[in-house]
Scaffold this active site. Structure first.
Site, mmCIF file in Angstrom:
data_model
loop_
_atom_site.group_PDB
_atom_site.id
_atom_site.type_symbol
_atom_site.label_atom_id
_atom_site.label_comp_id
_atom_site.label_asym_id
_atom_site.label_seq_id
_atom_site.Cartn_x
_atom_site.Cartn_y
_atom_site.Cartn_z
ATOM 1 N N ALA A 10 1.535 4.751 5.856
ATOM 2 C CA ALA A 10 1.129 3.373 6.183
ATOM 3 C C ALA A 10 1.242 2.514 4.929
ATOM 4 O O ALA A 10 1.441 3.036 3.820
ATOM 5 C CB ALA A 10 -0.325 3.350 6.687
ATOM 6 N N PHE A 12 1.300 0.387 1.640
ATOM 7 C CA PHE A 12 2.127 0.400 0.418
ATOM 8 C C PHE A 12 3.053 1.620 0.393
ATOM 9 O O PHE A 12 4.222 1.508 0.023
ATOM 10 C CB PHE A 12 1.250 0.490 -0.843
ATOM 11 C CG PHE A 12 0.313 -0.646 -1.093
ATOM 12 C CD1 PHE A 12 0.257 -1.767 -0.274
ATOM 13 C CD2 PHE A 12 -0.538 -0.596 -2.197
ATOM 14 C CE1 PHE A 12 -0.626 -2.816 -0.529
ATOM 15 C CE2 PHE A 12 -1.422 -1.636 -2.464
ATOM 16 C CZ PHE A 12 -1.478 -2.736 -1.639
ATOM 17 N N ARG A 32 -1.846 12.490 5.702
ATOM 18 C CA ARG A 32 -2.428 13.401 6.702
ATOM 19 C C ARG A 32 -1.743 13.254 8.056
ATOM 20 O O ARG A 32 -1.576 14.231 8.774
ATOM 21 C CB ARG A 32 -3.928 13.106 6.848
ATOM 22 C CG ARG A 32 -4.754 13.499 5.647
ATOM 23 C CD ARG A 32 -6.135 12.911 5.711
ATOM 24 N NE ARG A 32 -6.088 11.449 5.794
ATOM 25 C CZ ARG A 32 -7.148 10.655 5.862
ATOM 26 N NH1 ARG A 32 -8.353 11.185 5.852
ATOM 27 N NH2 ARG A 32 -6.995 9.349 5.937
ATOM 28 N N ASP A 54 -3.620 16.590 2.833
ATOM 29 C CA ASP A 54 -4.874 15.858 2.655
ATOM 30 C C ASP A 54 -5.204 15.921 1.165
ATOM 31 O O ASP A 54 -5.503 16.995 0.640
ATOM 32 C CB ASP A 54 -5.984 16.510 3.496
ATOM 33 C CG ASP A 54 -7.315 15.793 3.355
ATOM 34 O OD1 ASP A 54 -7.474 14.985 2.425
ATOM 35 O OD2 ASP A 54 -8.199 16.055 4.193
ATOM 36 N N TYR A 147 -16.014 1.829 -4.829
ATOM 37 C CA TYR A 147 -14.564 1.617 -4.760
ATOM 38 C C TYR A 147 -14.040 1.130 -6.110
ATOM 39 O O TYR A 147 -13.096 1.707 -6.668
ATOM 40 C CB TYR A 147 -14.208 0.617 -3.650
ATOM 41 C CG TYR A 147 -12.721 0.314 -3.625
ATOM 42 C CD1 TYR A 147 -11.806 1.306 -3.281
ATOM 43 C CD2 TYR A 147 -12.228 -0.935 -3.984
ATOM 44 C CE1 TYR A 147 -10.439 1.058 -3.287
ATOM 45 C CE2 TYR A 147 -10.872 -1.197 -3.986
ATOM 46 C CZ TYR A 147 -9.974 -0.196 -3.640
ATOM 47 O OH TYR A 147 -8.619 -0.449 -3.655
ATOM 48 N N PRO A 177 -3.144 -4.027 -7.893
ATOM 49 C CA PRO A 177 -2.965 -5.217 -7.062
ATOM 50 C C PRO A 177 -4.293 -5.859 -6.668
ATOM 51 O O PRO A 177 -5.343 -5.213 -6.638
ATOM 52 C CB PRO A 177 -2.272 -4.680 -5.800
ATOM 53 C CG PRO A 177 -1.941 -3.247 -6.076
ATOM 54 C CD PRO A 177 -2.892 -2.803 -7.131
ATOM 55 N N LEU A 179 -5.504 -9.053 -3.632
ATOM 56 C CA LEU A 179 -5.475 -9.221 -2.169
ATOM 57 C C LEU A 179 -4.076 -8.958 -1.595
ATOM 58 O O LEU A 179 -3.112 -9.623 -1.954
ATOM 59 C CB LEU A 179 -5.882 -10.665 -1.839
ATOM 60 C CG LEU A 179 -6.053 -11.002 -0.364
ATOM 61 C CD1 LEU A 179 -7.343 -10.405 0.187
ATOM 62 C CD2 LEU A 179 -6.050 -12.523 -0.167
ATOM 63 N N GLY A 181 -2.171 -8.104 2.185
ATOM 64 C CA GLY A 181 -2.345 -8.009 3.631
ATOM 65 C C GLY A 181 -1.273 -7.163 4.302
ATOM 66 O O GLY A 181 -0.364 -6.644 3.657
ATOM 67 N N THR A 183 -1.562 -4.265 5.720
ATOM 68 C CA THR A 183 -1.720 -2.806 5.668
ATOM 69 C C THR A 183 -3.004 -2.438 6.423
ATOM 70 O O THR A 183 -3.700 -3.306 6.940
ATOM 71 C CB THR A 183 -1.826 -2.294 4.198
ATOM 72 O OG1 THR A 183 -3.138 -2.566 3.701
ATOM 73 C CG2 THR A 183 -0.798 -2.963 3.298
HETATM 74 P P1 NDP Z 1 -3.491 1.797 3.914
HETATM 75 O O1 NDP Z 1 -4.827 2.074 4.523
HETATM 76 O O2 NDP Z 1 -2.529 0.972 4.690
HETATM 77 O O3 NDP Z 1 -2.774 3.168 3.537
HETATM 78 C C1 NDP Z 1 -3.506 4.194 2.924
HETATM 79 C C2 NDP Z 1 -2.670 5.460 2.896
HETATM 80 O O4 NDP Z 1 -3.434 6.481 2.241
HETATM 81 C C3 NDP Z 1 -2.334 5.959 4.285
HETATM 82 O O5 NDP Z 1 -1.000 6.353 4.311
HETATM 83 C C4 NDP Z 1 -3.260 7.147 4.487
HETATM 84 O O6 NDP Z 1 -2.576 8.128 5.265
HETATM 85 C C5 NDP Z 1 -3.370 7.642 3.034
HETATM 86 N N1 NDP Z 1 -4.559 8.462 2.854
HETATM 87 C C6 NDP Z 1 -5.859 8.094 2.980
HETATM 88 N N2 NDP Z 1 -6.659 9.163 2.798
HETATM 89 C C7 NDP Z 1 -5.829 10.227 2.551
HETATM 90 C C8 NDP Z 1 -6.044 11.599 2.319
HETATM 91 N N3 NDP Z 1 -7.282 12.141 2.282
HETATM 92 N N4 NDP Z 1 -4.975 12.405 2.119
HETATM 93 C C9 NDP Z 1 -3.734 11.896 2.159
HETATM 94 N N5 NDP Z 1 -3.453 10.601 2.377
HETATM 95 C C10 NDP Z 1 -4.506 9.780 2.584
HETATM 96 O O7 NDP Z 1 -3.817 1.129 2.492
HETATM 97 P P2 NDP Z 1 -2.875 0.351 1.439
HETATM 98 O O8 NDP Z 1 -1.464 0.730 1.614
HETATM 99 O O9 NDP Z 1 -3.254 -1.072 1.482
HETATM 100 O O10 NDP Z 1 -3.462 0.930 0.079
HETATM 101 C C11 NDP Z 1 -2.778 1.906 -0.666
HETATM 102 C C12 NDP Z 1 -3.444 2.015 -2.030
HETATM 103 O O11 NDP Z 1 -3.477 0.730 -2.642
HETATM 104 C C13 NDP Z 1 -4.891 2.495 -2.002
HETATM 105 O O12 NDP Z 1 -5.094 3.340 -3.124
HETATM 106 C C14 NDP Z 1 -5.699 1.217 -2.155
HETATM 107 O O13 NDP Z 1 -6.954 1.435 -2.746
HETATM 108 C C15 NDP Z 1 -4.801 0.414 -3.065
HETATM 109 N N6 NDP Z 1 -4.953 -1.026 -3.028
HETATM 110 C C16 NDP Z 1 -4.857 -1.727 -1.839
HETATM 111 C C17 NDP Z 1 -4.987 -3.105 -1.855
HETATM 112 C C18 NDP Z 1 -4.929 -3.910 -0.614
HETATM 113 O O14 NDP Z 1 -5.438 -5.060 -0.640
HETATM 114 N N7 NDP Z 1 -4.339 -3.446 0.462
HETATM 115 C C19 NDP Z 1 -5.154 -3.843 -3.104
HETATM 116 C C20 NDP Z 1 -5.266 -3.005 -4.269
HETATM 117 C C21 NDP Z 1 -5.142 -1.665 -4.218
HETATM 118 P P3 NDP Z 1 -3.263 9.105 6.347
HETATM 119 O O15 NDP Z 1 -4.418 8.374 6.951
HETATM 120 O O16 NDP Z 1 -2.137 9.393 7.298
HETATM 121 O O17 NDP Z 1 -3.647 10.305 5.546
HETATM 122 C C1 8X3 Z 2 -8.240 -3.910 -2.978
HETATM 123 C C2 8X3 Z 2 -8.381 -5.298 -3.509
HETATM 124 O O1 8X3 Z 2 -10.016 -7.184 -3.951
HETATM 125 O O2 8X3 Z 2 -10.395 -5.825 -1.984
HETATM 126 O O3 8X3 Z 2 -8.245 -2.984 -3.998
HETATM 127 O O4 8X3 Z 2 -10.853 -4.936 -4.140
HETATM 128 S S1 8X3 Z 2 -9.982 -5.818 -3.416
#
Ligand code: NDP
Ligand code: 8X3
Length: 251
Positions: A10, A12, A32, A54, A147, A177, A179, A181, A183
């Site tokens: 999913a 990023f 997963r 996982d 977090y 990063p 904010l 969107g 995802t």
């Molecule tokens: P999503 O929720 O869209 O994707 C998260 C991904 O992590 C999924 O593919 C999920 O896959 C995987 N994941 C979660 N738990 C596990 C696990 N236990 N084992 C293996 N895979 C796991 O989030 P984003 O793409 O938005 O975020 C990706 C990263 O970027 C994260 O680290 C997040 O903290 C960080 N981030 C996001 C921001 C945002 O605003 N979106 C901003 C800054 C940082 P599955 O459930 O299939 O295991």
């Molecule tokens: C995700 C960005 O601003 O929600 O890491 O913490 S924020």
């Protein structure tokens, strides 16, 4: 290059998988939800290898890495992207299970993958680890408690890797990063409440997963003498807030 991306089912990670395959590279896509990874394989072809894993489970990581087929010998780029936020409540009202899950995923998972793959990179004198941090690791905000602390760990762990890897051909980056969107991040954070998740992005033009994928691709495409230590990205609609002072009201 062979690129192992965690959280590739999913957001990023999925965007990164598409970007690296489009750039002619091979991707090991870990998460997963195996059915999502299988869908990506159908779409992107043999350049993508699905790897059900996982990251909170050390045995699951070892099992996944141990059964990589022979044609996928060594990982050139590890993107520690799998991660999540759970909840926006103040600390006294948070669930301990949510805190533990964030630590197990964002910290333990990232460290375990790094521990597994770093020795091979050092032996080959070549490799790159991109850790996905967050502005939350540097900028405190209410509701960011554990977090943000996990992402602060990611930032400092990456700096410490740099301190130890200097002089080797192995690079390390913390991409932080703001904010972003489009995802599943906010839906997960709000425990499935889609309306609350949608409100986070109302009236904004946030970063997209493709923006993050482009940044990671750029970092991985730089000549080997360049290391991006820390890269913070925000949409132009986001900025820093000021400190808060609570004043007592005169009796
Ligand atoms: P999503 O929720 O869209 O994707 C998260 C991904 O992590 C999924 O593919 C999920 O896959 C995987 N994941 C979660 N738990 C596990 C696990 N236990 N084992 C293996 N895979 C796991 O989030 P984003 O793409 O938005 O975020 C990706 C990263 O970027 C994260 O680290 C997040 O903290 C960080 N981030 C996001 C921001 C945002 O605003 N979106 C901003 C800054 C940082 P599955 O459930 O299939 O295991
Ligand atoms: C995700 C960005 O601003 O929600 O890491 O913490 S924020």
């Amino acid at each position: 290059m062979i690129v192992l991306i965690t959280g590739a089912s999913a957001g990023f990670g999925e965007a990164m998988a598409r970007r690296f395959v489009a750039g002619g590279h091979r991707v090991i896509a870990a998460a997963r939800r195996a059915e999502r990874l299988d869908g990506l394989r159908e779409e992107l072809g043999e350049a993508l290898l699905p790897l059900a894993m996982d990251v909170t489970d050390v045995a699951s990581i070892s099992h996944g890495l141990d059964r990589l087929p022979g044609g996928w010998p060594s990982v050139d780029v590890l993107v520690n992207n799998a991660g999540l936020a759970l909840g926006v409540e103040p600390a006294p009202r948070c669930s301990l299970a949510d805190w533990t899950t964030m630590i197990d995923t964002n910290v333990k998972g990232l460290v375990t993958l790094t521990h597994a793959l770093l020795p091979g990179m050092v032996a080959r004198n070549s490799g790159l680890i991109v850790n996905i941090g967050s502005i939350a690791g540097n900028t405190p905000y209410p509701g960011g408690n554990v977090y943000g602390a996990t992402k602060a760990f990611v930032a400092q762990f990456t700096r410490n890797l740099r301190a130890e890897l200097v002089g080797t051909g192995v690079r390390a980056t913390n991409l932080a990063p703001g904010l972003c969107g489009g995802t599943e991040f906010s839906k997960v954070r709000y425990h499935g409440d889609e309306a609350a998740a949608a409100r986070v992005y109302e009236g904004t033009a946030p970063l997209t997963a493709a923006d993050i994928a482009d940044a990671v691709y750029w970092i991985a495409s730089l000549p080997p003498h360049i290391n991006i230590n820390h890269l913070e990205m925000m949409p132009t609609c986001q900025g820093y807030g000021s400190l808060v002072i609570k004043r007592s009201t005169p009796a």
